[in-house]
Design an enzyme around this catalytic site. Structure first.
Site, PDB file in Angstrom:
ATOM      1  N   LYS A  22      -1.554  -6.193 -11.161  1.00 32.50           N
ATOM      2  CA  LYS A  22      -1.308  -7.475 -10.472  1.00 32.50           C
ATOM      3  C   LYS A  22      -2.548  -8.320 -10.197  1.00 32.50           C
ATOM      4  O   LYS A  22      -2.239  -9.878 -10.870  1.00 32.50           O
ATOM      5  CB  LYS A  22      -0.669  -6.673  -8.988  1.00 32.50           C
ATOM      6  CG  LYS A  22      -1.392  -8.023  -8.056  1.00 32.50           C
ATOM      7  CD  LYS A  22      -0.642  -7.812  -6.225  1.00 32.50           C
ATOM      8  CE  LYS A  22      -2.192  -7.501  -5.640  1.00 32.50           C
ATOM      9  NZ  LYS A  22      -2.731  -8.823  -5.003  1.00 32.50           N
ATOM     10  N   ASN A  23      -3.380  -7.850 -10.314  1.00 28.40           N
ATOM     11  CA  ASN A  23      -4.515  -9.211 -10.497  1.00 28.40           C
ATOM     12  C   ASN A  23      -5.134  -9.947 -11.575  1.00 28.40           C
ATOM     13  O   ASN A  23      -6.129 -10.740 -11.678  1.00 28.40           O
ATOM     14  CB  ASN A  23      -5.651  -9.247  -9.256  1.00 28.40           C
ATOM     15  CG  ASN A  23      -5.478  -8.612  -8.253  1.00 28.40           C
ATOM     16  OD1 ASN A  23      -4.382  -8.982  -7.405  1.00 28.40           O
ATOM     17  ND2 ASN A  23      -6.001  -8.078  -7.130  1.00 28.40           N
ATOM     18  N   CYS A 116      -6.088 -14.426   6.184  1.00 25.38           N
ATOM     19  CA  CYS A 116      -5.402 -12.545   5.856  1.00 25.38           C
ATOM     20  C   CYS A 116      -5.086 -11.936   6.944  1.00 25.38           C
ATOM     21  O   CYS A 116      -5.610 -12.232   8.234  1.00 25.38           O
ATOM     22  CB  CYS A 116      -5.471 -12.671   4.439  1.00 25.38           C
ATOM     23  SG  CYS A 116      -6.442 -11.720   4.152  1.00 25.38           S
ATOM     24  N   ARG A 121     -10.667 -15.580   5.330  1.00 24.87           N
ATOM     25  CA  ARG A 121     -10.399 -15.962   3.498  1.00 24.87           C
ATOM     26  C   ARG A 121     -10.451 -16.975   2.430  1.00 24.87           C
ATOM     27  O   ARG A 121      -9.602 -17.331   2.613  1.00 24.87           O
ATOM     28  CB  ARG A 121      -9.625 -14.860   2.582  1.00 24.87           C
ATOM     29  CG  ARG A 121      -9.845 -13.367   2.723  1.00 24.87           C
ATOM     30  CD  ARG A 121      -8.395 -12.632   2.384  1.00 24.87           C
ATOM     31  NE  ARG A 121      -8.450 -12.991   0.913  1.00 24.87           N
ATOM     32  CZ  ARG A 121      -7.699 -12.221  -0.191  1.00 24.87           C
ATOM     33  NH1 ARG A 121      -6.493 -11.992   0.278  1.00 24.87           N
ATOM     34  NH2 ARG A 121      -7.789 -12.185  -1.322  1.00 24.87           N
ATOM     35  N   ASP A 304     -10.550  -2.717  -2.936  1.00 28.62           N
ATOM     36  CA  ASP A 304      -8.731  -2.727  -2.548  1.00 28.62           C
ATOM     37  C   ASP A 304      -8.856  -1.440  -2.651  1.00 28.62           C
ATOM     38  O   ASP A 304      -7.420  -1.120  -2.676  1.00 28.62           O
ATOM     39  CB  ASP A 304      -8.279  -3.407  -4.060  1.00 28.62           C
ATOM     40  CG  ASP A 304      -8.664  -4.706  -4.227  1.00 28.62           C
ATOM     41  OD1 ASP A 304      -8.251  -5.170  -2.940  1.00 28.62           O
ATOM     42  OD2 ASP A 304      -7.738  -5.614  -5.387  1.00 28.62           O
ATOM     43  N   ARG A 396       4.474  -5.841  -2.656  1.00 38.91           N
ATOM     44  CA  ARG A 396       3.555  -7.487  -3.451  1.00 38.91           C
ATOM     45  C   ARG A 396       3.186  -6.684  -4.635  1.00 38.91           C
ATOM     46  O   ARG A 396       3.238  -7.759  -5.060  1.00 38.91           O
ATOM     47  CB  ARG A 396       3.055  -7.774  -1.854  1.00 38.91           C
ATOM     48  CG  ARG A 396       3.641  -8.469  -1.078  1.00 38.91           C
ATOM     49  CD  ARG A 396       2.845  -9.111   0.026  1.00 38.91           C
ATOM     50  NE  ARG A 396       1.926  -9.978  -0.613  1.00 38.91           N
ATOM     51  CZ  ARG A 396       0.327 -10.532  -0.254  1.00 38.91           C
ATOM     52  NH1 ARG A 396       0.569 -11.014   0.600  1.00 38.91           N
ATOM     53  NH2 ARG A 396      -0.304 -11.373  -1.347  1.00 38.91           N
TER      54      ARG A 396
HETATM   55  N1  EPU Z   1     -15.360 -16.311  -0.994  1.00 37.72           N
HETATM   56  C1  EPU Z   1     -15.739 -16.969  -0.009  1.00 37.72           C
HETATM   57  N2  EPU Z   1     -15.343 -18.407  -0.629  1.00 37.72           N
HETATM   58  C2  EPU Z   1     -15.013 -18.596  -1.318  1.00 37.72           C
HETATM   59  C3  EPU Z   1     -14.012 -17.168  -2.521  1.00 37.72           C
HETATM   60  C4  EPU Z   1     -14.819 -16.446  -1.651  1.00 37.72           C
HETATM   61  O1  EPU Z   1     -16.621 -16.779   0.711  1.00 37.72           O
HETATM   62  O2  EPU Z   1     -14.282 -19.875  -1.391  1.00 37.72           O
HETATM   63  C5  EPU Z   1     -15.713 -14.694  -0.059  1.00 37.72           C
HETATM   64  C6  EPU Z   1     -14.488 -14.060   0.315  1.00 37.72           C
HETATM   65  O3  EPU Z   1     -14.817 -13.973   1.481  1.00 37.72           O
HETATM   66  C7  EPU Z   1     -15.154 -12.112   0.025  1.00 37.72           C
HETATM   67  C8  EPU Z   1     -15.517 -12.550  -1.065  1.00 37.72           C
HETATM   68  O4  EPU Z   1     -16.107 -13.966  -1.127  1.00 37.72           O
HETATM   69  O5  EPU Z   1     -15.556 -12.123   1.017  1.00 37.72           O
HETATM   70  C9  EPU Z   1     -14.797 -11.928  -2.496  1.00 37.72           C
HETATM   71  O6  EPU Z   1     -13.870 -12.938  -3.030  1.00 37.72           O
HETATM   72  P1  EPU Z   1     -13.721 -12.894  -4.108  1.00 37.72           P
HETATM   73  O7  EPU Z   1     -13.482 -14.412  -3.976  1.00 37.72           O
HETATM   74  O8  EPU Z   1     -13.474 -12.334  -4.795  1.00 37.72           O
HETATM   75  O9  EPU Z   1     -11.614 -12.400  -3.992  1.00 37.72           O
HETATM   76  P2  EPU Z   1     -10.144 -13.361  -4.080  1.00 37.72           P
HETATM   77  O10 EPU Z   1     -10.485 -13.729  -5.448  1.00 37.72           O
HETATM   78  O11 EPU Z   1      -9.668 -14.281  -2.772  1.00 37.72           O
HETATM   79  C10 EPU Z   1      -9.570 -11.257  -5.415  1.00 37.72           C
HETATM   80  C11 EPU Z   1      -8.021 -10.160  -5.118  1.00 37.72           C
HETATM   81  C12 EPU Z   1      -7.947  -9.156  -4.054  1.00 37.72           C
HETATM   82  C13 EPU Z   1      -9.690  -8.466  -3.708  1.00 37.72           C
HETATM   83  C14 EPU Z   1     -11.134  -9.498  -4.216  1.00 37.72           C
HETATM   84  C15 EPU Z   1     -12.208  -8.819  -4.351  1.00 37.72           C
HETATM   85  C16 EPU Z   1      -6.386 -11.457  -6.690  1.00 37.72           C
HETATM   86  C17 EPU Z   1      -5.467 -12.060  -6.387  1.00 37.72           C
HETATM   87  N3  EPU Z   1      -7.031 -10.498  -5.886  1.00 37.72           N
HETATM   88  O12 EPU Z   1      -9.435 -11.869  -4.450  1.00 37.72           O
HETATM   89  O13 EPU Z   1      -7.246  -8.199  -3.772  1.00 37.72           O
HETATM   90  O14 EPU Z   1      -9.423  -7.669  -2.683  1.00 37.72           O
HETATM   91  O15 EPU Z   1     -11.008  -9.781  -5.350  1.00 37.72           O
HETATM   92  O16 EPU Z   1     -12.306  -7.806  -5.085  1.00 37.72           O
HETATM   93  O17 EPU Z   1      -6.904 -11.219  -7.360  1.00 37.72           O
HETATM   94  C18 EPU Z   1      -5.427  -6.913  -3.403  1.00 37.72           C
HETATM   95  O18 EPU Z   1      -4.893  -6.961  -4.939  1.00 37.72           O
HETATM   96  O19 EPU Z   1      -5.120  -6.332  -2.612  1.00 37.72           O
HETATM   97  C19 EPU Z   1      -6.876  -8.139  -2.922  1.00 37.72           C
HETATM   98  C20 EPU Z   1      -6.817  -7.833  -1.587  1.00 37.72           C
END
Ligand code: EPU
Length: 417
Positions: A22-23, A116, A121, A304, A396
């Site tokens: 998915k990701n 969320c 986030r 995850d 999802r």
């Molecule tokens: N963060 C910030 N600012 C930002 C972006 C992130 O402070 O602008 C922080 C977040 O709050 C968190 C950390 O950085 O503490 C890591 O977040 P990241 O941006 O890496 O997460 P994401 O890209 O929003 C993806 C996956 C998530 C998974 C996370 C961590 C997708 C679509 N989602 O989210 O997947 O938990 O990376 O590995 O790729 C899931 O599949 O169930 C899921 C939630």
């Protein structure tokens, strides 16, 4: 909303194939916007989130067809630059269209993703990075409004190795003028995946999978054909369910090299793990051993997989600790697992799970994708009937999970509403 009824306990046995990740699929679909042609993406799982991303691309003026996991995404007629609230609120990954739209069309309006189920986030790093590339960004009535003539390469140091920010910025930088260097980049396999797809379309990217990614912008990108990697979290979830039930399952079509941290922890919990070419055989032991887990950024233990591991540790011998370092509040599954009789105490971002000999089935409520799969694992381990409500969340991110578990011998049925 559908629910699952699970009758435990059971022992999972047999072989199962994992779906595409998915990701990885979601950002690669968004990356197709950069090419303005028809990209082909293979191994697309039949998931609600993948459909939401297709719907979003259609709202923007693209056209998408999906046939047996093969998506043809034509973005040659993009004429709308807004990702509306109704779609973004159902899937945060909608923010992946931001970088590509600004880079290729000089404008994007994307509803600001809210928090969320388990807490805030933010997307500030996506926005700061785009500003460093020369975009003008403002927040207007709950929308991110970004404009640019042409993005310019820059050095960007991420304060956190965010997967989403790294991917959005690689996508944007691939059509910028000049060179972009992203420091403290996320190293997840899904980042490599996006870079590989873009490189097939002519992008110049180096260092993906390391903490420093260099992107030399090009004037245009060609449509690409790409096959998505297997879902390491789905594979890990099935492996965890196997250990939880003392089973013996071969997970097929997976990438054991993406799963070191998870497999290490499962071994510590007493499992026997045998990896082969694209396969993992997991044999659960009679007794689950307690373990201490710290989640972190790849290659550390993935957040995850935290909820699923917590579920299996509910029946471990002794006390385990789980420290959540990526999303300190990601514990909505805790009260639900307790409904099955689990003994869990929470202190800030640390959960202490004291194993019990027996869990008992109960109605429980799924609140997010991974919390849902943890509750399914809990249901498989619990005596009697567990009803998991709101499996909408699991749809999802897991492709027909109940059918896969049924094939492994689980007594799980979907109740359709
Ligand atoms: N963060 C910030 N600012 C930002 C972006 C992130 O402070 O602008 C922080 C977040 O709050 C968190 C950390 O950085 O503490 C890591 O977040 P990241 O941006 O890496 O997460 P994401 O890209 O929003 C993806 C996956 C998530 C998974 C996370 C961590 C997708 C679509 N989602 O989210 O997947 O938990 O990376 O590995 O790729 C899931 O599949 O169930 C899921 C939630």
């Amino acid at each position: 909303m559908d629910s699952f009824v699970i009758r435990g306990t059971c022992r999972l046995e047999g072989a199962v194939r994992v779906s595409g990740a998915k990701n990885a699929v979601l950002p690669v679909m968004a990356a197709s916007i950069l090419t303005g042609g028809t990209c082909i993406l293979e191994n697309v799982p039949d998931l609600r989130d993948a459909k939401t991303m297709m719907q979003l691309l259609e709202v923007l003026g693209g056209s998408v067809s999906l046939d047996e996991g093969r998506a043809a995404i034509d973005t040659s007629r993009i004429d709308t630059f807004e990702a509306p609230y109704d779609l973004v609120r159902t899937m945060r990954a909608s923010v992946y269209v931001l970088g590509p739209l600004v880079a290729r069309y000089g404008k994007a309006r994307v509803s600001m993703p809210g928090g969320c189920a388990w807490g805030p986030r933010p997307v500030d790093l996506h926005l700061k990075g785009l500003m460093a590339l020369g975009a003008k960004v403002r927040i207007d009535h709950g929308y991110i409004d970004a404009t640019a003539d042409r993005l310019r390469g820059a050095e960007i140091i991420l304060s956190i190795p965010s997967v989403g920010a790294t991917i959005n910025l690689i996508m944007a930088a691939s059509l910028a003028e000049g060179t972009t260097v992203i420091e403290n980049a996320a190293r997840e396999p899904e980042v490599i995946e996006v870079a590989e797809a873009l490189k097939r379309g002519g992008a110049s990217i180096e260092g993906e999978g390391s903490s420093t990614v260099t992107v030399i912008g090009v004037n245009e990108l060609n449509p690409f054909t790409h096959r998505a990697i297997p879902d390491r979290i789905e594979a890990g979830t099935i492996a965890a369910a196997t250990v939880a039930t003392g089973g013996d399952v071969t997970v097929e079509g997976c990438r054991p090299d993406h799963m070191h941290a998870v497999l290490d922890v499962l071994e510590q919990a007493g499992a026997e793990i045998e990896t082969g070419e694209g396969t993992i055989r997991v044999k659960g032991a009679e007794e689950i051993r307690s373990v201490n887990i710290e989640t972190g950024f790849y290659p550390s233990f993935p957040t995850d997989m935290q909820a699923q591991m917590m579920a299996l540790l509910c029946k471990a011998a002794g006390a385990s600790t789980i420290s959540e370092h990526v999303y300190p509040d990601r514990f909505t599954h805790v009260p639900e697992l307790k409904r099955l009789g689990a003994s869990i105490t929470l202190d800030g971002n640390v959960a202490v799970v004291t194993g019990r000999d027996r869990l008992e089935g109960a109605p429980v409520m799924a609140t997010d994708i991974r919390a849902s799969s943890a509750l399914i694992i809990g249901g498989l381990m619990a005596e009697g009937e567990t009803k998991v409500l709101r499996v909408y969340h699991i749809d999802r991110g897991y492709e027909r999970i109940e059918e896969k578990l049924q094939r492994l011998g689980a007594d799980i049925v979907r109740i359709r509403e």
